[in-house]
Design an enzyme around this catalytic site. Structure first.
Site, PDB file in Angstrom:
ATOM      1  N   ASN A  42       0.834  -1.200   0.000  1.00 50.27           N
ATOM      2  CA  ASN A  42       0.000   0.000   0.000  1.00 50.27           C
ATOM      3  C   ASN A  42       0.871   1.253   0.000  1.00 50.27           C
ATOM      4  O   ASN A  42       2.002   1.236  -0.452  1.00 50.27           O
ATOM      5  CB  ASN A  42      -1.017  -0.034   1.143  1.00 50.27           C
ATOM      6  CG  ASN A  42      -2.343   0.576   0.739  1.00 50.27           C
ATOM      7  OD1 ASN A  42      -2.411   1.717   0.280  1.00 50.27           O
ATOM      8  ND2 ASN A  42      -3.410  -0.194   0.881  1.00 50.27           N
TER       9      ASN A  42
ATOM     10  N   HIS B 201       3.338   0.140  -2.776  1.00 46.02           N
ATOM     11  CA  HIS B 201       3.746  -1.272  -2.851  1.00 46.02           C
ATOM     12  C   HIS B 201       5.260  -1.439  -2.938  1.00 46.02           C
ATOM     13  O   HIS B 201       5.770  -2.246  -3.720  1.00 46.02           O
ATOM     14  CB  HIS B 201       3.072  -1.951  -4.036  1.00 46.02           C
ATOM     15  CG  HIS B 201       1.578  -2.026  -3.942  1.00 46.02           C
ATOM     16  ND1 HIS B 201       0.908  -2.089  -2.735  1.00 46.02           N
ATOM     17  CD2 HIS B 201       0.614  -2.037  -4.923  1.00 46.02           C
ATOM     18  CE1 HIS B 201      -0.397  -2.142  -2.964  1.00 46.02           C
ATOM     19  NE2 HIS B 201      -0.601  -2.104  -4.266  1.00 46.02           N
TER      20      HIS B 201
ATOM     21  N   HIS C 275      -1.531  -9.713  -3.579  1.00 42.56           N
ATOM     22  CA  HIS C 275      -2.355  -8.891  -4.473  1.00 42.56           C
ATOM     23  C   HIS C 275      -3.071  -9.745  -5.530  1.00 42.56           C
ATOM     24  O   HIS C 275      -3.189  -9.344  -6.696  1.00 42.56           O
ATOM     25  CB  HIS C 275      -1.493  -7.832  -5.148  1.00 42.56           C
ATOM     26  CG  HIS C 275      -2.219  -6.571  -5.491  1.00 42.56           C
ATOM     27  ND1 HIS C 275      -2.822  -6.372  -6.711  1.00 42.56           N
ATOM     28  CD2 HIS C 275      -2.449  -5.449  -4.783  1.00 42.56           C
ATOM     29  CE1 HIS C 275      -3.365  -5.166  -6.754  1.00 42.56           C
ATOM     30  NE2 HIS C 275      -3.162  -4.579  -5.585  1.00 42.56           N
TER      31      HIS C 275
ATOM     32  N   TYR D 113      -6.018 -11.072  -7.677  1.00 42.96           N
ATOM     33  CA  TYR D 113      -7.315 -10.592  -8.149  1.00 42.96           C
ATOM     34  C   TYR D 113      -8.218 -11.808  -8.329  1.00 42.96           C
ATOM     35  O   TYR D 113      -7.941 -12.692  -9.141  1.00 42.96           O
ATOM     36  CB  TYR D 113      -7.179  -9.888  -9.508  1.00 42.96           C
ATOM     37  CG  TYR D 113      -6.519  -8.536  -9.477  1.00 42.96           C
ATOM     38  CD1 TYR D 113      -7.253  -7.377  -9.751  1.00 42.96           C
ATOM     39  CD2 TYR D 113      -5.158  -8.399  -9.218  1.00 42.96           C
ATOM     40  CE1 TYR D 113      -6.647  -6.125  -9.763  1.00 42.96           C
ATOM     41  CE2 TYR D 113      -4.552  -7.151  -9.217  1.00 42.96           C
ATOM     42  CZ  TYR D 113      -5.301  -6.028  -9.487  1.00 42.96           C
ATOM     43  OH  TYR D 113      -4.701  -4.787  -9.489  1.00 42.96           O
TER      44      TYR D 113
ATOM     45  N   ASP E 286     -11.738   0.937  -3.051  1.00 46.12           N
ATOM     46  CA  ASP E 286     -10.280   0.929  -2.911  1.00 46.12           C
ATOM     47  C   ASP E 286      -9.982   1.535  -1.542  1.00 46.12           C
ATOM     48  O   ASP E 286      -9.401   2.608  -1.423  1.00 46.12           O
ATOM     49  CB  ASP E 286      -9.605   1.724  -4.033  1.00 46.12           C
ATOM     50  CG  ASP E 286      -8.096   1.486  -4.094  1.00 46.12           C
ATOM     51  OD1 ASP E 286      -7.603   0.609  -3.359  1.00 46.12           O
ATOM     52  OD2 ASP E 286      -7.416   2.181  -4.876  1.00 46.12           O
TER      53      ASP E 286
ATOM     54  N   GLU F 247      -6.631  -7.503   0.279  1.00 45.57           N
ATOM     55  CA  GLU F 247      -5.239  -7.365   0.681  1.00 45.57           C
ATOM     56  C   GLU F 247      -5.135  -7.180   2.198  1.00 45.57           C
ATOM     57  O   GLU F 247      -5.224  -6.068   2.701  1.00 45.57           O
ATOM     58  CB  GLU F 247      -4.599  -6.178  -0.038  1.00 45.57           C
ATOM     59  CG  GLU F 247      -4.711  -6.225  -1.551  1.00 45.57           C
ATOM     60  CD  GLU F 247      -4.519  -4.859  -2.181  1.00 45.57           C
ATOM     61  OE1 GLU F 247      -3.480  -4.211  -1.895  1.00 45.57           O
ATOM     62  OE2 GLU F 247      -5.402  -4.409  -2.938  1.00 45.57           O
TER      63      GLU F 247
END
Length: 337
Positions: A77, A103, A172, A174, A242, A302
């Site tokens: 992050n 990140h 991370h 998806y 987000d 995350e």
């Protein structure tokens, strides 16, 4: 059971593909980014579905952004202003998202080639990050071990450093529980075990406040279909979700279900936060086996320390002291509803 084959070559080096298999569930891993490349699970009709977005070549993992499936570090992050202080010493980091560090910097851990080792039910990845890399202090040793057992994929994170530093490791991946190539995740139902979140200002960096989710589309404690929430004006600036959620504790962070396939995912973690991201900023790109990915193609869960926590004394500290051990874990359980 763990099997190995060659995934491809990158800069003249062979990149292995490690597959963990238990019954009808299999998980593909690569040492480039210590990344999850595929997760295959049965749907309610017994058909095998790959529910993880990924790429077909090592070069795509190196060259594309968005860290598909990758292990994030040294600090997942954002760190606001690309700087922090520990013990009166200020450290300036690589700014790779405007004025901020995202990140881990320009070449975070998701871009690194980790070493690896396998056991009967697990694959472990190891990385050494030298003092000063991306501006972070200390020689850091990081490990992530993936274990598939009793239908649960567990990620165990370990780290140690010879100087006080910042560590926040995450993953991370998806997810699209309709299938990695199924398009939008708007039909998914999401439940989060979080009654609070960390509001953000410019650059999606937290203000330092911790606020209740009550009365906002961030209140997912009773579950909601994403298609009912994603268009809410509250989420316009982040193109959907987000946001960092403050987990209620007890280990259960989230449950996600795809009504179309019946595939469900339960997330448990030792960590205090979770960034829930519905890929509003994922640009059009090629995916595995001819698929195309783009906005809202997947969702990320995350588990993490809070974003920019090193710059907010009221947040749980992400500082790892020299000689101490960083140990955290997150697990994913797939089942059918």
């Amino acid at each position: 059971m763990v099997t190995q084959e060659i995934f491809g070559r990158l800069d003249g080096r062979e990149i292995p593909l490690l597959t963990l298999t238990e019954g009808p569930v299999s998980v593909e891993l690569i040492p480039l980014g210590a990344a999850v490349r595929a997760i295959r699970v049965p749907d309610r009709k017994g058909r095998t579905v790959d529910v993880c977005l990924g790429y077909d070549t090592p070069a795509e993992y190196r060259d594309w952004n968005s860290a598909l499936g990758g292990t994030l570090g040294r600090c997942a992050n954002r760190i606001g202003g690309a700087r922090f202080a520990i013990g009166g010493a200020e450290y300036r980091l690589t700014a790779n998202e405007g004025a901020n560090t995202l990140h881990g910097g320009a070449e975070g851990f998701h871009k690194k080639l980790w070493s690896c080792a396998v056991e009967e039910h697990s694959a472990a990845f190891f990385l050494d990050s030298p003092d000063g890399e991306e501006g972070f202090p200390g020689n850091l040793h990081a490990e992530v071990t993936y274990t598939l057992q009793n239908g649960v994929l567990t990620m165990e994170y370990r780290a140690s450093c010879d100087r006080d530093t910042v560590v926040n490791l995450s993953n991370h991946t998806y997810f699209n529980l309709a299938g990695h190539d199924a398009g939008s995740i708007a039909g998914h139902r999401v439940t989060l075990g979080a009654g609070r979140y960390t509001p953000s200002g410019a650059g999606n960096v937290p203000t330092g406040e911790i606020a209740p989710v009550d009365g906002t589309p961030l209140d997912l404690r009773q579950g909601a279909l994403l298609e009912e929430r994603l268009g809410d004006p509250f989420l316009a600036a982040t193109r959907g979700y987000d946001h960092n959620f403050v987990l209620d504790g007890g280990g259960l962070a989230a449950e996600v279900c795809c009504p179309a396939t019946g595939i469900a995912l339960e997330v448990r973690t030792t960590l205090e936060g979770m960034q829930f991201y519905t890929s509003g900023f994922l640009t059009d790109r090629p995916g595995k086996s001819g698929a195309r990915y783009g906005r809202a193609s997947g969702l990320c869960l995350e588990t993490q320390r809070f974003p920019d926590a090193v710059n907010h004394p009221s947040f749980p500290s992400p500082v790892l002291r020299a000689g101490e051990a960083y140990r955290e874990a997150t697990s994913w359980r797939f089942f059918v509803k």
